[in-house]
Design a protein around this motif. Structure first.
Motif, PDB file in Angstrom:
ATOM      1  N   GLN A 104       0.825  -1.207   0.000  1.00 35.88           N
ATOM      2  CA  GLN A 104       0.000   0.000   0.000  1.00 35.88           C
ATOM      3  C   GLN A 104       0.860   1.258   0.000  1.00 35.88           C
ATOM      4  O   GLN A 104       0.584   2.223  -0.700  1.00 35.88           O
ATOM      5  CB  GLN A 104      -0.922  -0.004   1.227  1.00 35.88           C
ATOM      6  CG  GLN A 104      -1.898   1.169   1.254  1.00 35.88           C
ATOM      7  CD  GLN A 104      -2.784   1.123   2.485  1.00 35.88           C
ATOM      8  OE1 GLN A 104      -2.639   0.239   3.315  1.00 35.88           O
ATOM      9  NE2 GLN A 104      -3.681   2.065   2.590  1.00 35.88           N
ATOM     10  N   ALA A 107       2.546   1.819  -3.425  1.00 33.84           N
ATOM     11  CA  ALA A 107       1.662   2.175  -4.538  1.00 33.84           C
ATOM     12  C   ALA A 107       1.802   3.657  -4.862  1.00 33.84           C
ATOM     13  O   ALA A 107       2.071   4.487  -3.984  1.00 33.84           O
ATOM     14  CB  ALA A 107       0.219   1.840  -4.185  1.00 33.84           C
ATOM     15  N   PRO A 108       1.622   4.003  -6.123  1.00 31.50           N
ATOM     16  CA  PRO A 108       1.757   5.433  -6.476  1.00 31.50           C
ATOM     17  C   PRO A 108       0.646   6.261  -5.842  1.00 31.50           C
ATOM     18  O   PRO A 108      -0.521   5.855  -5.824  1.00 31.50           O
ATOM     19  CB  PRO A 108       1.671   5.433  -8.007  1.00 31.50           C
ATOM     20  CG  PRO A 108       0.946   4.170  -8.346  1.00 31.50           C
ATOM     21  CD  PRO A 108       1.333   3.178  -7.296  1.00 31.50           C
ATOM     22  N   ARG A 109       1.018   7.416  -5.328  1.00 30.89           N
ATOM     23  CA  ARG A 109       0.045   8.306  -4.681  1.00 30.89           C
ATOM     24  C   ARG A 109       0.307   9.735  -5.128  1.00 30.89           C
ATOM     25  O   ARG A 109       1.461  10.146  -5.214  1.00 30.89           O
ATOM     26  CB  ARG A 109       0.167   8.250  -3.156  1.00 30.89           C
ATOM     27  CG  ARG A 109      -0.230   6.911  -2.570  1.00 30.89           C
ATOM     28  CD  ARG A 109      -0.424   6.985  -1.090  1.00 30.89           C
ATOM     29  NE  ARG A 109       0.812   7.341  -0.380  1.00 30.89           N
ATOM     30  CZ  ARG A 109       0.883   7.567   0.922  1.00 30.89           C
ATOM     31  NH1 ARG A 109      -0.200   7.477   1.663  1.00 30.89           N
ATOM     32  NH2 ARG A 109       2.030   7.882   1.481  1.00 30.89           N
ATOM     33  N   ASN A 110      -0.749  10.458  -5.389  1.00 31.73           N
ATOM     34  CA  ASN A 110      -0.590  11.890  -5.659  1.00 31.73           C
ATOM     35  C   ASN A 110      -1.380  12.743  -4.665  1.00 31.73           C
ATOM     36  O   ASN A 110      -1.525  13.932  -4.836  1.00 31.73           O
ATOM     37  CB  ASN A 110      -1.001  12.225  -7.100  1.00 31.73           C
ATOM     38  CG  ASN A 110      -2.458  11.896  -7.369  1.00 31.73           C
ATOM     39  OD1 ASN A 110      -3.140  11.347  -6.501  1.00 31.73           O
ATOM     40  ND2 ASN A 110      -2.920  12.230  -8.555  1.00 31.73           N
ATOM     41  N   MET A 111      -1.921  12.092  -3.645  1.00 29.58           N
ATOM     42  CA  MET A 111      -2.574  12.819  -2.556  1.00 29.58           C
ATOM     43  C   MET A 111      -2.462  11.963  -1.306  1.00 29.58           C
ATOM     44  O   MET A 111      -2.015  10.814  -1.371  1.00 29.58           O
ATOM     45  CB  MET A 111      -4.032  13.128  -2.894  1.00 29.58           C
ATOM     46  CG  MET A 111      -4.876  11.924  -3.237  1.00 29.58           C
ATOM     47  SD  MET A 111      -6.499  12.397  -3.824  1.00 29.58           S
ATOM     48  CE  MET A 111      -7.123  13.252  -2.412  1.00 29.58           C
ATOM     49  N   SER A 113      -4.526  10.429   0.639  1.00 33.67           N
ATOM     50  CA  SER A 113      -5.306   9.208   0.796  1.00 33.67           C
ATOM     51  C   SER A 113      -5.119   8.207  -0.344  1.00 33.67           C
ATOM     52  O   SER A 113      -5.708   7.140  -0.324  1.00 33.67           O
ATOM     53  CB  SER A 113      -6.793   9.564   0.900  1.00 33.67           C
ATOM     54  OG  SER A 113      -7.194  10.292  -0.243  1.00 33.67           O
ATOM     55  N   GLY A 114      -4.337   8.539  -1.351  1.00 32.45           N
ATOM     56  CA  GLY A 114      -4.123   7.603  -2.449  1.00 32.45           C
ATOM     57  C   GLY A 114      -3.889   8.318  -3.763  1.00 32.45           C
ATOM     58  O   GLY A 114      -3.368   9.436  -3.797  1.00 32.45           O
ATOM     59  N   TYR A 115      -4.298   7.618  -4.806  1.00 35.62           N
ATOM     60  CA  TYR A 115      -4.085   8.177  -6.139  1.00 35.62           C
ATOM     61  C   TYR A 115      -5.429   8.572  -6.730  1.00 35.62           C
ATOM     62  O   TYR A 115      -6.346   7.742  -6.850  1.00 35.62           O
ATOM     63  CB  TYR A 115      -3.399   7.139  -7.029  1.00 35.62           C
ATOM     64  CG  TYR A 115      -3.045   7.666  -8.397  1.00 35.62           C
ATOM     65  CD1 TYR A 115      -1.900   8.435  -8.585  1.00 35.62           C
ATOM     66  CD2 TYR A 115      -3.857   7.419  -9.497  1.00 35.62           C
ATOM     67  CE1 TYR A 115      -1.561   8.923  -9.836  1.00 35.62           C
ATOM     68  CE2 TYR A 115      -3.535   7.906 -10.752  1.00 35.62           C
ATOM     69  CZ  TYR A 115      -2.382   8.671 -10.912  1.00 35.62           C
ATOM     70  OH  TYR A 115      -2.058   9.168 -12.146  1.00 35.62           O
ATOM     71  N   GLU A 117      -7.395   9.804  -9.907  1.00 31.60           N
ATOM     72  CA  GLU A 117      -7.261   9.890 -11.348  1.00 31.60           C
ATOM     73  C   GLU A 117      -7.754  11.241 -11.847  1.00 31.60           C
ATOM     74  O   GLU A 117      -8.751  11.757 -11.343  1.00 31.60           O
ATOM     75  CB  GLU A 117      -8.079   8.783 -12.021  1.00 31.60           C
ATOM     76  CG  GLU A 117      -7.559   7.389 -11.733  1.00 31.60           C
ATOM     77  CD  GLU A 117      -8.398   6.329 -12.413  1.00 31.60           C
ATOM     78  OE1 GLU A 117      -9.395   6.714 -13.044  1.00 31.60           O
ATOM     79  OE2 GLU A 117      -8.052   5.147 -12.299  1.00 31.60           O
TER      80      GLU A 117
END
Length: 581
Positions: A104, A107-111, A113-115, A117
């Motif tokens: 987890q 994994a790529p994240r941009n925020m 809480s996660g990624y 789209e």
């Protein structure tokens, strides 16, 4: 090309070997050399055959093939022979993979809480679906493109969505045109339980007018109520008096109002003592009130009698000299007595109480001569000190007015209505031609007698309410007990200016109308405080000289005897009156 390079290398090696043999013979003679120290001078051979010589002293160079195989750039490198990518330059120093990272975390994240789209959603559409989900429990699936698929896909309560046919909170079952048609039709019968805009409620009853007999009964009941209320409020309490001494008159026929001659000082003299001293100890306690004492007043001129009023609704007259007995009790108020005031001769006095009555009493017989009221609570009451105006009294009321009565007729002859709050004090100044009033509106007003417009109005943003005011013995100063725990001094002649050099501090009186007084020679200022202490200041230096624990509760008043050098009388909410010397 390769042949040329090989010949160059062989030539270099031959010349180097010749030079090396010569130099070695000379060096060996001097000092044997470590073979590792000269290793960099020899050419390096590759696996294939021969390559260019590389000296160890040159900076290390990153080769593109080495990086592309997955090896990161060493931070110690000084030179790069190609343009590396951003990821290569900023790759982690200790390897591209962190063995401690979970799947987890990796994994790529941009925020946070996660990624998320990248997608474009209209603000209105987003808010519509959010509200629909919070209200109905379903919303359109944002991951499905509605343009590509023919049917809508929902998330959440799918059954509810099918039941409501996917309606959102901004949509209703009926179309606007259908709604309007029903209203436009004008047929009230089409709408259930609707009888028109002026129809009555379903449970509404018609109230008929009372008959003549019923009206008479109602009138009698209301009249009785009004009469009953008037009797309770308007009827003054029955007045009575109790004489506490055996004989009202002495062998010469003189009452207790007669000024005694055998007390050691001339009480008839108008002269004040030359020098006053600080009181040190308690010499007597007058006890008789069952509740807190509100105010005390000395008999005019002589000061041989003391009048006190209390929250137990009673007024008592005491001896100051001799046996210091309680001479008479005046009973006639139904609520706590707030203020009292002697006339110039002391034969009569006024009392003001929370039962909204001002009563005039005979000091000698205890008889209540008359009473006055305007249905408001009197907070302070005063006789006009002029000899020719002893039939006039003024009272500061709770309805912001100062009311003037004539004792002979019992009628209101003047009203001074300029204050914006309840009137707390009235003090006569300037040979009784004027009087000063203070109020809960935090102002001080000066009035000409019988003129209902104040000619001087003193109010500053920094001022507080001043519920106790005393005129100095020389008539030049007004001492005002301010609610910010200090005593302010105003000039009592002409301009009524605040004397900023004379401010007496050091006591705590906030919320209590503690009476201030002066020593007869104007050398001291005395006041009680909320802690039950008697405070004494020096007039000239404004320094707090002395503090005595006088009462268990609030010390509400302190009086310096006008003919004594060091006698001070205090009263408190513990019901006691004390004499200090």
């Amino acid at each position: 090309m390769s042949a040329a390079i090989s010949s160059l290398v062989s030539y270099g090696s031959d010349s180097d070997s010749e030079n090396e043999s010569e130099s070695n013979t000379s060096v060996e003679k001097v000092n044997p050399v470590d073979p590792d120290a000269t290793a960099h001078l020899k050419p390096l051979q590759s696996e294939s055959s021969m390559s260019l010589a590389v000296l160890n002293s040159a900076p290390e160079v990153a080769v593109k093939e080495a990086v592309e195989t997955g090896i990161h750039l060493d931070p110690a490198l000084k030179e790069v022979t190609y343009n590396p990518t951003y990821e290569t330059m900023f790759a982690p120093e200790f390897g591209p993979m962190n063995p401690f990272k979970s799947q987890q975390m990796a994994a790529p994240r941009n925020m946070l809480s996660g990624y998320a789209e990248p997608a474009h959603v209209n603000d209105f559409m987003f808010e519509q679906q959010r509200r629909t989900f919070s209200s109905y429990g379903y919303a359109l699936d944002p991951s499905v493109d509605t343009h590509e698929s023919s049917s809508n896909t929902y998330i959440g309560a799918v059954e509810e969505a099918e039941k409501h046919k996917g309606l959102t909170v901004f949509e209703s079952g009926l179309k606007k045109s259908q709604k309007r048609k029903k209203v436009k039709g004008g047929d009230a019968g089409e709408i259930d339980n609707y009888l028109g805009p002026w129809a009555k409620y379903a449970d509404e009853k018609d109230v008929a007018k009372p008959t003549e007999d019923e009206q008479k009964e109602l009138d009698e009941i209301t009249a009785k109520r009004q009469k009953k209320g008037r009797n309770e409020d308007d009827a003054p309490s029955e007045e009575k008096t109790i004489l506490h001494v055996k004989d009202m008159y002495d062998y010469q026929g003189r009452s207790y109002l007669h000024v005694p001659q055998d007390v050691g000082i001339n009480l008839r003299s108008a002269d004040a003592p030359d020098k006053c001293y600080l009181p040190k100890k308690q010499i007597h306690v007058w006890s008789g009130h069952t509740k807190g004492v509100s105010a005390i007043r000395l008999f005019p001129n002589s000061g041989h009698l003391l009048l006190s009023c209390s929250m137990d609704c009673k007024i008592k007259l005491w001896e100051v000299y001799g046996e210091r007995r309680c001479l008479r009790t005046f009973i006639g108020h139904s609520k706590a007595v707030r203020d009292i005031c002697f006339n110039n001769t002391g034969t009569q006095f006024l009392s003001a109480a929370y039962d909204r009555y001002i009563k005039l009493w005979d000091s000698e017989t205890g008889q209540c001569i008359s009473h006055f009221t305007n249905r408001k609570v009197p907070y302070c009451v005063k006789f006009n000190p002029d000899e020719d105006k002893q039939n006039l009294l003024v009272a500061g009321m709770s309805d912001k007015k100062i009311v003037q009565w004539d004792i002979r007729t019992g009628e209101v002859v003047q009203e001074y209505d300029r204050h914006l709050g309840a009137v707390n004090t009235i003090t006569f100044v300037d040979e009784n031609r004027r009087f000063v009033s203070t109020s809960d509106d935090k102002s001080l007003r000066v009035w000409e007698w019988d003129i209902p417009v104040d000619f001087k109005y003193i109010a500053e943003p920094s001022m507080h309410s001043m519920p106790a005011v005393t005129l100095s013995p020389n008539g030049k100063w007004l001492a005002c007990q301010s609610m910010d725990n200090q005593i302010l001094i105003f000039g009592a002649q002409n301009r009524f200016r605040l004397n900023k050099k004379k401010v007496f501090k050091g006591h705590m009186v906030a919320g209590y109308a503690c009476q201030v007084d002066f020593s007869p020679d104007m050398s001291y200022v005395v006041s009680g405080d909320a802690d039950g202490k008697l405070n004494i200041w020096d007039w000239k230096t404004t320094k707090l000289y002395h503090r005595i624990k006088a009462h268990d509760k609030v010390c509400i008043s302190a009086l310096w005897h006008p003919h004594e050098t060091s006698k001070v009388i205090t009263c408190g909410w513990d019901g006691q009156i004390k004499l200090w010397d």
